[in-house]
Design a protein around this motif. Structure first.
Motif, PDB file in Angstrom:
ATOM      1  N   ILE A 126       0.873  -1.178   0.000  1.00 16.58           N
ATOM      2  CA  ILE A 126       0.000   0.000   0.000  1.00 16.58           C
ATOM      3  C   ILE A 126       0.908   1.224   0.000  1.00 16.58           C
ATOM      4  O   ILE A 126       1.651   1.471   0.955  1.00 16.58           O
ATOM      5  CB  ILE A 126      -0.955   0.010   1.208  1.00 16.58           C
ATOM      6  CG1 ILE A 126      -1.781  -1.289   1.247  1.00 16.58           C
ATOM      7  CG2 ILE A 126      -1.897   1.200   1.116  1.00 16.58           C
ATOM      8  CD1 ILE A 126      -1.208  -2.375   2.114  1.00 16.58           C
ATOM      9  N   VAL A 166      -3.092   7.435  -2.264  1.00 15.89           N
ATOM     10  CA  VAL A 166      -2.854   6.057  -1.836  1.00 15.89           C
ATOM     11  C   VAL A 166      -3.110   5.132  -3.016  1.00 15.89           C
ATOM     12  O   VAL A 166      -4.144   5.233  -3.684  1.00 15.89           O
ATOM     13  CB  VAL A 166      -3.752   5.658  -0.646  1.00 15.89           C
ATOM     14  CG1 VAL A 166      -3.535   4.190  -0.279  1.00 15.89           C
ATOM     15  CG2 VAL A 166      -3.467   6.549   0.562  1.00 15.89           C
ATOM     16  N   ARG A 181      -8.526  -0.394  -7.997  1.00 21.42           N
ATOM     17  CA  ARG A 181      -9.016  -0.695  -6.658  1.00 21.42           C
ATOM     18  C   ARG A 181      -9.777  -2.030  -6.598  1.00 21.42           C
ATOM     19  O   ARG A 181      -9.623  -2.792  -5.641  1.00 21.42           O
ATOM     20  CB  ARG A 181      -9.920   0.442  -6.179  1.00 21.42           C
ATOM     21  CG  ARG A 181     -10.231   0.398  -4.692  1.00 21.42           C
ATOM     22  CD  ARG A 181     -11.065   1.589  -4.281  1.00 21.42           C
ATOM     23  NE  ARG A 181     -11.316   1.596  -2.866  1.00 21.42           N
ATOM     24  CZ  ARG A 181     -10.540   2.201  -1.965  1.00 21.42           C
ATOM     25  NH1 ARG A 181      -9.462   2.848  -2.356  1.00 21.42           N
ATOM     26  NH2 ARG A 181     -10.852   2.157  -0.669  1.00 21.42           N
ATOM     27  N   GLU A 197      -6.423   1.226   3.262  1.00 21.96           N
ATOM     28  CA  GLU A 197      -6.158   2.614   2.891  1.00 21.96           C
ATOM     29  C   GLU A 197      -6.138   3.510   4.127  1.00 21.96           C
ATOM     30  O   GLU A 197      -5.241   4.355   4.278  1.00 21.96           O
ATOM     31  CB  GLU A 197      -7.209   3.116   1.909  1.00 21.96           C
ATOM     32  CG  GLU A 197      -6.990   4.572   1.530  1.00 21.96           C
ATOM     33  CD  GLU A 197      -7.985   5.095   0.513  1.00 21.96           C
ATOM     34  OE1 GLU A 197      -7.977   6.325   0.274  1.00 21.96           O
ATOM     35  OE2 GLU A 197      -8.752   4.286  -0.047  1.00 21.96           O
TER      36      GLU A 197
END
Length: 339
Positions: A126, A166, A181, A197
């Motif tokens: 991430i 992000v 996503r 996130e």
């Protein structure tokens, strides 16, 4: 486990329980996903271990769950402040890392999660960005409007972000890639992509504030996480000069210095790496290094010393403790600027 730190299992994880293990940090370094480069940088491993431990303890103090247990001092697990010298070994909780079968560049994440159950390392990185510098892959892959920015196209200079960006990328694929996503959500398994996130944003906030206290700019970084019986915990190592990019008075304070140095002094090798990755993608080959027609050359002694001073001086500045015998950060940065 990785090319720059070794991994020792003391008690293996099971489907129901976390295990125990140790990261052993080495002085190896890696750029452009190559793996171990021909040189070692003295005390780099200890500087990363100390920074990682410092950040894990900082995160825990802010209520962020992690897999960190302490650093090793003569075989005992202790907090960083009780270590008599910069540590090389970090004690951690272990989770399961199932096999991820692949057919070329197609990876079987269903198999991974069937074996993982409720205790596994989430196969994602991430990534969070506080700035978009010139040369960022974000400029090549996306438009400003994709991130709610009021530009028709990316400006020539550095873009400072009021709201961090992000993103999600793969972790275990031979050639990692950024994900939409929906695909990231599928790869995360039982872990919520929204929770990942939110956690990344909180980690970013904490590291950014700590960096500011040391007059550093936190530009970007990443986290890796484990999922254990419904809880997400920060794993691997976080907030070091290998995982994150920092700058001091406009100069990079991360392994980006070594990336850029190789671009300037070994452009043929850098281009060979780029070509091999492109060929692997076109031909559906997972192991791009097998297609690379060049190897990197060793660094000069003065560059190795410069890199050592950068890591050690940076760790001293970030933690606020004189952990290493190193020049002031301003001197180490000055040497980089003259490189």
């Amino acid at each position: 486990m990785t090319s720059v730190k070794e991994f020792r299992i003391d008690e293996a994880a099971t489907a129901d329980e976390l295990g125990r293990g140790t990261f052993v940090f080495t002085d190896a370094y890696s750029v452009f996903d190559w793996g171990k480069m021909p040189d070692q940088i003295p005390e780099k491993g200890a500087s990363l271990c100390a920074m990682g431990a410092y950040n894990f303890e900082l995160l825990e103090s802010e209520g962020v769950a992690t897999h960190y247990r302490g650093v090793l001092e003569q075989g005992e697990v202790v907090p960083l402040e009780e270590a008599s010298r910069p540590p090389w070994e970090m004690a951690i909780d272990l989770t399961q890392v199932p096999d991820l079968p692949n057919d070329g560049r197609e990876y079987d994440y269903d198999h991974y999660h069937e074996a993982a159950g409720e205790n596994y390392l989430i196969p994602l990185e991430i990534v969070f960005r506080n700035r978009v510098p010139i040369g960022s892959s974000l400029r090549r892959r996306t438009d400003p409007a994709d991130h709610g920015l009021a530009f028709d196209e990316w400006p020539e200079g550095v873009v400072e972000l009021d709201d961090p960006i992000v993103e999600f990328s793969t972790k275990y694929e031979e050639g990692d890639r950024y994900l939409e996503r929906e695909e990231a959500d599928a790869i995360a398994g039982r872990a919520s992509i929204s929770d990942l996130e939110s956690l990344a944003r909180e980690v970013n906030r904490i590291i950014t504030e700590q960096a500011e206290s040391a007059d550093l700019v936190h530009e970007d970084g990443k986290i890796e996480c484990l999922y254990y019986q419904g809880e997400i915990r920060v794993a691997d190592v976080v907030g070091t000069f290998d995982e994150n990019r920092f700058s001091y008075e406009g100069t990079q304070l991360s392994k980006e210095v070594l990336r850029q140095y190789h671009k300037r002094t070994q452009p043929e090798w850098v281009q060979a790496v780029k070509d091999a990755k492109a060929e692997a993608k076109e031909t559906d080959v997972a192991d791009w290094k097998s297609l690379c027609e060049a190897d990197p050359d060793p660094l000069e002694d003065d560059v190795i010393e410069l890199a050592r001073n950068l890591y050690c001086a940076g760790a001293n500045a970030y933690t606020g403790h004189e952990l290493f015998d190193a020049p002031p950060l301003s001197s180490a940065i000055g040497a980089v600027q003259r490189l």
